[in-house]
Structure formats: C-alpha cells, structure tokens
Scaffold this active site. Structure first.
Site: not given
Length: 267
Positions: A75, A118, A121, A141
C-alpha cells in the site's frame, strides 16, 4: 492481436488490453516509479477495470500484473502515515480489496518482483497466482508498526498454514517464489520473462470452458474457505444441480458423447 481498451485511457494508473481471440484480458498496474504502490486512486482504477471486464461477455478470464520490478510493493504508506483511526474508518480503503474479491470471473495474478503487503493481499484476493522465479512475497507491515489489514492475516494462514504464516507476518521476511510454491501460495513458477505469457495461456485455457460452470466452480472453491464442511458440501451440491439448467451443460455432455469439442456459449 490485442486491442487497447478505451476504458484504460481514462485512468493511466491501470492499463487494460483485451485479447479478443482468446476471450481474455490483461490488466496492468502502472506506477513503475513507485513499484506499483497501491494508493486509493490505483485501487479505484483497478476495481473499475475489473468490474468493467466482469460485465463484458466477450471476456471470460482476466490476468492482473505489474511490471518486471514489482507486482505491487504494498500500500502507499505516504497516503496513510498521518491518518487517524477516524480517517481510516471514513475512507475505508480496505473495502476496495472486497470489490476485487467479488469479481465473478476467474482472475489470475501474474507476479514479477516484489509482491508485498497490500500487493500480496491483492494477489491472494485473486484466484490463481503465477510467479516469476525472482518474485518475492510477504507481509512486512510489522516493520512499520502495523498489522496486515487487507486480508493478509486471514488469507495467508489459509494458503500456507498457521506456522509459516506466523513467521512471515511476525518477522516481515519475504518468501521466494520457490518457497511460496512449496507452501501452496503460488500455483506455478516460471522464468521471469514468461510470467505474463504463461498466465495469459492459463487464462485462455480456462476461457475455453463453460463460463457458467467456471463461475459456479469458482464459487464452490471459495466456499471451502468460508463455510463449515457440511454447509460447503450442501452449497456445492446446489451449484452442481444448477449447472443442469444451462445450455452449456447440455452442449458439454452432448459433445462428450459425440466425441467432439464443445462450443460453450455461456448460457
């Protein structure tokens, strides 16, 4: 021959090409300088592109990729660094991963380079992962003081088991493509230069099957991760019976008995 999708022109963060003869489409994340970091604009454009393709009867299978350096390195941290809990709740960016999950057609991730946070994911929210030899997967993360938030702590254990997922999530260390394949996260590993081609070939193979059966079979497999076994078996049985309402079922079984190739119409 591929033809540019006009929808791709409205948002250069995501490029879309259709492969009409194969009934497939290629969706490419296009923030190379940022290693395809997934900010809100990128995810909006990606979800819009996937939903457009999902509604297009000419497309039966989709491939999502990045570039040679990264599928998506995570992300966009700059977008979130100073956010408050209320900011995160209000923008609800994680809901975009749910939009991806709701695509009914099969979607294949073609992964080169970094596939982290992300990005990992996102790949796990798709249906199949094809990886290049140099690809790296992980949930880092923990290194920036947060936890996975777009499905990493739930999908990764389901894919590779609790213990391996714990190591990945608690250390932030990435897995190689070979490790990810052995663990069950990745379906196939190929040479880096052929990842997109191999993923498109797999998409074309799927696109030859009955679109009705493919859609229902995808739903059956996903149910295995979301329902207790007894409930999932009953769900599978209902979807199997439902296929007998389709013209594709009649065509497929007739072709089998007549020893010819079926011509599936998606009806």
């Amino acid at each position: 021959m591929s033809e540019a999708d006009p929808a791709g022109e409205r948002e250069r963060l995501v490029l879309v090409e259709r492969q009409p003869e194969q009934r497939t489409a290629l969706v490419r994340l296009n923030r190379p300088k940022q290693l395809n970091a997934l900010n809100g604009q990128v995810m909006d454009a990606l979800c819009d592109a996937l939903e457009d393709l999902d509604a297009d009867e000419a497309v039966r299978a989709i491939v999502v990729t990045g570039n040679e350096r990264a599928f998506a390195a995570g992300a966009d941290i700059a977008e979130m660094a100073n956010a408050s809990p209320i900011d995160m709740l209000r923008t609800n960016r994680i809901a975009q991963w749910d939009r991806v999950r709701r695509i009914a057609k099969p979607v294949i991730a073609a992964v080169n380079g970094w596939c982290l946070g992300g990005g990992c994911e996102l790949a796990m929210a798709l249906d199949i992962i094809v990886a290049g030899e140099g690809a790296k997967f992980g949930q880092p993360e923990i290194n920036i003081g947060v936890t996975p938030g777009a499905g990493g702590s739930q999908r990764l254990p389901r894919a590779i088991g609790k213990s391996k997922a714990m190591v990945s999530i608690l250390t932030g260390e990435p897995m190689t493509a070979a490790e990810a394949e052995r663990a069950g996260l990745v379906a196939r590993v190929t040479v880096d230069e052929l990842v997109v081609e191999d993923a498109l070939d797999l998409a074309a193979q799927i696109a030859m099957k009955s679109p009705v059966a493919v859609r229902l079979a995808k739903e059956e497999v996903n149910a295995a991760y979301e329902m207790p076994l007894t409930e999932a078996l009953a769900h599978e049985r209902r979807l199997f019976y439902l296929t007998f309402a389709s013209e594709d079922q009649k065509e497929g079984m007739a072709a089998f008995l007549q020893k010819r190739q079926p011509d599936f119409k998606g009806r």
